[in-house]
Scaffold this motif. Structure first.
Motif, PDB file in Angstrom:
ATOM      1  N   GLN A 170       0.831  -1.210   0.000  1.00 45.49           N
ATOM      2  CA  GLN A 170       0.000   0.000   0.000  1.00 45.49           C
ATOM      3  C   GLN A 170       0.865   1.259   0.000  1.00 45.49           C
ATOM      4  OE1 GLN A 170      -3.081   0.291  -0.749  1.00 45.49           O
ATOM      5  NE2 GLN A 170      -3.151  -1.936  -0.866  1.00 45.49           N
ATOM      6  N   GLN A 171       1.959   1.203   0.748  1.00 43.49           N
ATOM      7  CA  GLN A 171       2.892   2.346   0.799  1.00 43.49           C
ATOM      8  C   GLN A 171       3.447   2.639  -0.595  1.00 43.49           C
ATOM      9  OE1 GLN A 171       2.992   3.791   4.126  1.00 43.49           O
ATOM     10  NE2 GLN A 171       5.131   3.266   4.420  1.00 43.49           N
ATOM     11  N   ILE A 172       3.841   1.586  -1.284  1.00 39.60           N
ATOM     12  CA  ILE A 172       4.435   1.771  -2.618  1.00 39.60           C
ATOM     13  C   ILE A 172       3.378   2.275  -3.604  1.00 39.60           C
ATOM     14  CG2 ILE A 172       5.624   0.636  -4.543  1.00 39.60           C
ATOM     15  CD1 ILE A 172       6.759  -1.381  -2.473  1.00 39.60           C
ATOM     16  N   LEU A 173       2.190   1.657  -3.525  1.00 40.58           N
ATOM     17  CA  LEU A 173       1.127   2.030  -4.479  1.00 40.58           C
ATOM     18  C   LEU A 173       0.650   3.471  -4.285  1.00 40.58           C
ATOM     19  CD1 LEU A 173      -0.982  -1.274  -4.479  1.00 40.58           C
ATOM     20  CD2 LEU A 173       0.355  -0.353  -6.381  1.00 40.58           C
ATOM     21  N   SER A 174       0.902   4.013  -3.103  1.00 39.64           N
ATOM     22  CA  SER A 174       0.436   5.388  -2.851  1.00 39.64           C
ATOM     23  C   SER A 174       1.384   6.446  -3.434  1.00 39.64           C
ATOM     24  CB  SER A 174       0.283   5.608  -1.338  1.00 39.64           C
ATOM     25  OG  SER A 174       1.569   5.692  -0.742  1.00 39.64           O
ATOM     26  N   ILE A 175       2.504   6.004  -3.980  1.00 39.68           N
ATOM     27  CA  ILE A 175       3.489   6.963  -4.514  1.00 39.68           C
ATOM     28  C   ILE A 175       3.107   7.365  -5.949  1.00 39.68           C
ATOM     29  CG2 ILE A 175       5.916   7.207  -5.220  1.00 39.68           C
ATOM     30  CD1 ILE A 175       6.556   5.216  -2.858  1.00 39.68           C
ATOM     31  N   PRO A 176       3.000   8.667  -6.213  1.00 36.39           N
ATOM     32  CA  PRO A 176       2.689   9.091  -7.582  1.00 36.39           C
ATOM     33  C   PRO A 176       3.748   8.572  -8.551  1.00 36.39           C
ATOM     34  CG  PRO A 176       2.493  10.931  -6.052  1.00 36.39           C
ATOM     35  CD  PRO A 176       3.119   9.805  -5.287  1.00 36.39           C
ATOM     36  N   GLY A 177       3.299   8.058  -9.667  1.00 31.16           N
ATOM     37  CA  GLY A 177       4.229   7.513 -10.658  1.00 31.16           C
ATOM     38  C   GLY A 177       4.299   5.996 -10.613  1.00 31.16           C
TER      39      GLY A 177
END
Ligand SMILES: O=C(CO)[C@H](O)[C@H](O)COP(=O)(O)O
Length: 239
Positions: free
Chosen positions: A203-210
């Motif tokens: 979830q942390q990674i998926l929340s990063i724009p790009g």
């Protein structure tokens, strides 16, 4: 042609899963990678002989689509066939709860969309892919990112979840381009990640724009077929 031991294992896993899950009339998501090639061979044989009728095959990559077309199998897509009965795919590593790391072949986003459209998700793998915990043997999580801002996106990933991002490069050091026209990063996670909650990290990674998608397939596989070169198949189902 005689197969190497590892190829025999891949074929055994693909055939055992196909015999259990493939039936006439099904809409089948067809994953990507060298193990899935044996699934395509199985479908070709069964459909070509008339044993298997009225199936639709929905590929997860350009390569798989080409294999299906070359095998004269009926190919569809998620526009015409948005709901699938089963999706069968390979994996790079599978833990005892059937969580997977995928994307070693670079097709993770389309694989995840097709998997999500299927009622059942079945994984086929040689037994080396079986791990005691996620990240035991496969030491990176593939992540698809947009080309725009790709250096900043990698920095965001590193700042948020640690580890190191490595751009997947192809011949002549060109970036590997996914089927969606994006870049691929192999995120070498810190050793501390393997002891933590992969769902939270995802979830942390998926929340990063790009960031487009990750190769973490968590809590989605229903059954995994692990096979050895001798043809022994270990079938692990979700508890
Ligand atoms: O996720 C994948 C491709 O992106 C593959 O399923 C995974 O890499 C396993 O491939 P192989 O069957 O060749 O070992």
């Amino acid at each position: 042609m005689s197969l190497s031991p590892i190829e025999k294992a891949k074929r055994a896993a693909a055939h055992a899963a196909s015999e259990a899950f493939i039936r006439s009339g099904l809409r089948i998501g067809v994953g990507s990678g060298s193990t899935v090639k044996y699934l395509v061979d199985y479908l070709k044989e069964q459909y070509g002989s008339g044993e298997l009728k009225e199936i639709l095959c929905i590929p997860t990559s350009f390569m798989t689509r080409k294999w299906l077309i070359d095998s004269n199998l009926p190919v569809s897509d998620l526009e015409k066939t948005p709901e699938l009965d089963v999706c069968i795919d390979g994996a790079d590593e599978v833990d005892p709860s059937l969580n997977c790391i995928k994307g070693g072949g670079g097709c993770l986003t389309q694989e995840k969309i097709v998997q999500n459209a299927a009622k059942k998700f079945v994984v086929i793998a040689d037994s080396n892919k079986k791990a005691k915990f996620l990240g035991e043997k496969y030491k990176a999580v593939p992540i698809e990112i947009l080309p725009f801002g790709y250096v900043a996106t990698q920095r965001f990933i590193q700042q948020k979840v640690g580890g190191e991002c490595e751009m997947r490069l192809g011949p002549k050091f060109f970036p590997t381009i996914t089927d969606n026209g994006n870049y691929l990063v192999d995120w070498k996670f810190p050793e501390s990640s393997v002891a933590t909650d992969w769902a939270f990290i995802n979830q942390q990674i998926l929340s990063i724009p790009g960031v487009v998608e990750t190769g973490l397939f968590l809590n989605v596989a229903e059954t995994v077929y692990f096979a050895t070169p001798e043809g022994e198949v270990d079938i692990v189902s979700k508890k």
